[in-house]
Design an enzyme around this catalytic site. Structure first.
Site, PDB file in Angstrom:
ATOM      1  CE  LYS A 179       4.494  -3.631   9.138  1.00  0.00           C
ATOM      2  NZ  LYS A 179       4.123  -4.850   8.404  1.00  0.00           N
TER       3      LYS A 179
ATOM      4  CE1 TYR B  56       7.937  -2.629  10.354  1.00  0.00           C
ATOM      5  CE2 TYR B  56       7.836  -1.255  12.336  1.00  0.00           C
ATOM      6  CZ  TYR B  56       7.447  -2.384  11.639  1.00  0.00           C
ATOM      7  OH  TYR B  56       6.568  -3.268  12.210  1.00  0.00           O
TER       8      TYR B  56
ATOM      9  CB  SER C  74       3.147  -2.513  13.466  1.00  0.00           C
ATOM     10  OG  SER C  74       3.873  -2.146  14.614  1.00  0.00           O
TER      11      SER C  74
END
Ligand code: UD1
Length: 392
Positions: free
Chosen positions: A201, A197, A173
């Site tokens: 990643k 989060y 992302s």
């Protein structure tokens, strides 16, 4: 615990237009090099791809493009934030290619179940979407996110290695750019994580780099998505977030269908065209096609662990997006002004040069098409894949 779920065609089908039944009849089904899916299938004959999280938003659109491109496709998904209805609809949309789809309701951390799937099928590559993605929730429940996203990925990589499958496309992302100091973001920008989060990643990217360094047989594509929006032009599959949407477009969509009274606009004093935040929105079908391009790239000899931005290279403000959606839907979106959302960046958009050059991939759709398809999906499925009682 692997439960193989049979997929039937038993729903009332909103496939009211034959143009969605055959890949060769719609330009959106064309591959990047301009050939249609039938010729693509000659190139991909007998290739089998495992897609983790294939029932989710980006996953389901990618699975459809894979099937139409001639790949045999196996989905592994725990259905935590996705629906089996999406799998059934993908199968229907893929028409004659639908027979090449199998689905297993399995959590990636269930190593025995994963082992069983790899023992029964030889995979040429894996596209790994599965993971939790709500930023706010990750701040509240970091261990849940680390457990799900990190343990799930490590288990997947272990099982892949044990079965000699060492080609991976990973769903990363733009969040790994943190608050970029300048735009457009190139793949060489410094990386940082603003929340758990984002840290999952970033950590998975680093794990992939280590895995490739330790064993160069591994070929890995890290794809950094910007802001995926829109839906398949059929209006038959799309995004269906559980609970209150965190992201802009699902929220606008729920206001348009009357599920929420107004959109809260976070911040009006950014140094942008109208004071609202600027992002790089990308049509989910373009994004799905980016994965097919990445899979093809994995066939080249000199691939290691490579990273690509998938965006359009264009920035759009919140208010510009609202206006485009109002035009596409004919609906007025009431707005409520609020302060900046904590953690938000001002302007984020991608440099797409590397993907264009090396993947031979470029997004085709603009924000008008994104809003048109988002509204088509929303108006046909105001409650997503569920009923009014099952969502709020
Ligand atoms: C958010 C996440 C990012 C994640 C990405 C997934 C945060 C801080 N960032 O990014 O980590 O990778 O989603 O797609 O959550 N907006 C409103 N009102 C709303 C919702 C959003 O004004 O109700 C604005 C935001 O302030 C922002 C823009 O719309 O300027 C886009 O927001 P969003 O869709 O949440 O995406 P990102 O902030 O880019």
């Amino acid at each position: 615990m692997a439960s193989r779920v049979g997929i039937t065609n038993g729903t009332s089908s909103p496939l009211n237009s034959s143009r969605f039944l055959s890949p060769s009849k719609n330009s959106s089904f064309q591959t990047q090099n301009g050939s249609n899916s039938n010729s693509a299938s000659l190139m991909t004959q007998n290739k089998t791809v495992l897609v983790t999280g294939g029932a989710g938003y980006i996953g389901s659109h990618t699975v459809l493009q894979l099937l139409l491109g001639g790949f045999k496709t196996v989905i592994v998904d725990n259905l935590d934030n996705s629906s089996e209805v999406a799998v059934r609809r993908v199968k229907e949309l893929a028409a004659e290619f639908g027979k090449n789809l199998n689905f297993h309701k399995v959590d990636l951390r269930d190593k025995a179940a994963l082992e069983q799937i790899f023992s029964s099928t030889k995979f040429d590559a894996v596209i790994h979407f599965a993971g939790m993605k709500a930023v706010g929730e990750s701040v509240q429940k970091p261990l849940l996110y680390y457990n799900n996203n990190l343990i799930g990925t490590i288990t997947l990589l272990e099982v892949m290695a044990a079965h000699g499958c060492k080609k991976l496309v990973f769903s990363s992302s733009a969040t790994v750019y943190g608050w970029p100091k300048e735009v457009p973001c190139t793949e060489e920008f410094p990386l940082s994580a603003a929340n758990p989060y984002g840290r999952t990643k970033l950590t998975i990217e680093e794990i992939c780099r280590d895995v490739n360094r330790a064993d160069p047989d591994w070929k890995i594509m890290l794809l950094r998505y910007f802001n995926p929006v829109g839906a398949h032009p059929s209006g038959y599959i799309g995004e269906d977030p559980h609970g209150i949407p965190n992201n802009l477009m699902p929220f606008i969509q729920q206001v348009a269908v009357g599920r929420r009274p107004a959109l809260t606009v976070f911040g009006n004093d950014y140094k942008t065209v109208d004071g609202t935040g600027v992002r790089d929105y990308i049509h989910v079908v373009d994004l799905a096609d980016g994965h097919i391009a990445a899979l093809r790239k994995l066939e080249e000899a000199d691939i290691g662990c490579d990273v690509y931005n998938l965006g359009t290279g264009k920035g759009t403000s919140v208010l510009e997006m609202v206006r485009a959606f109002e035009k596409a839907s004919g609906k007025k979106i009431p707005l409520v002004k609020a302060g900046r959302r904590p953690g938000d960046a001002e302007i984020v958009y991608a440099s797409t040069k590397k993907a264009e050059r090396e993947l031979k991939w470029k997004a085709k759709y603009g924000i008008d098409e994104m809003c048109r398809d988002q509204w088509n999906w929303a108006s046909k499925n105001p409650y997503g894949y569920g009923s009014p009682d099952s969502t709020n």
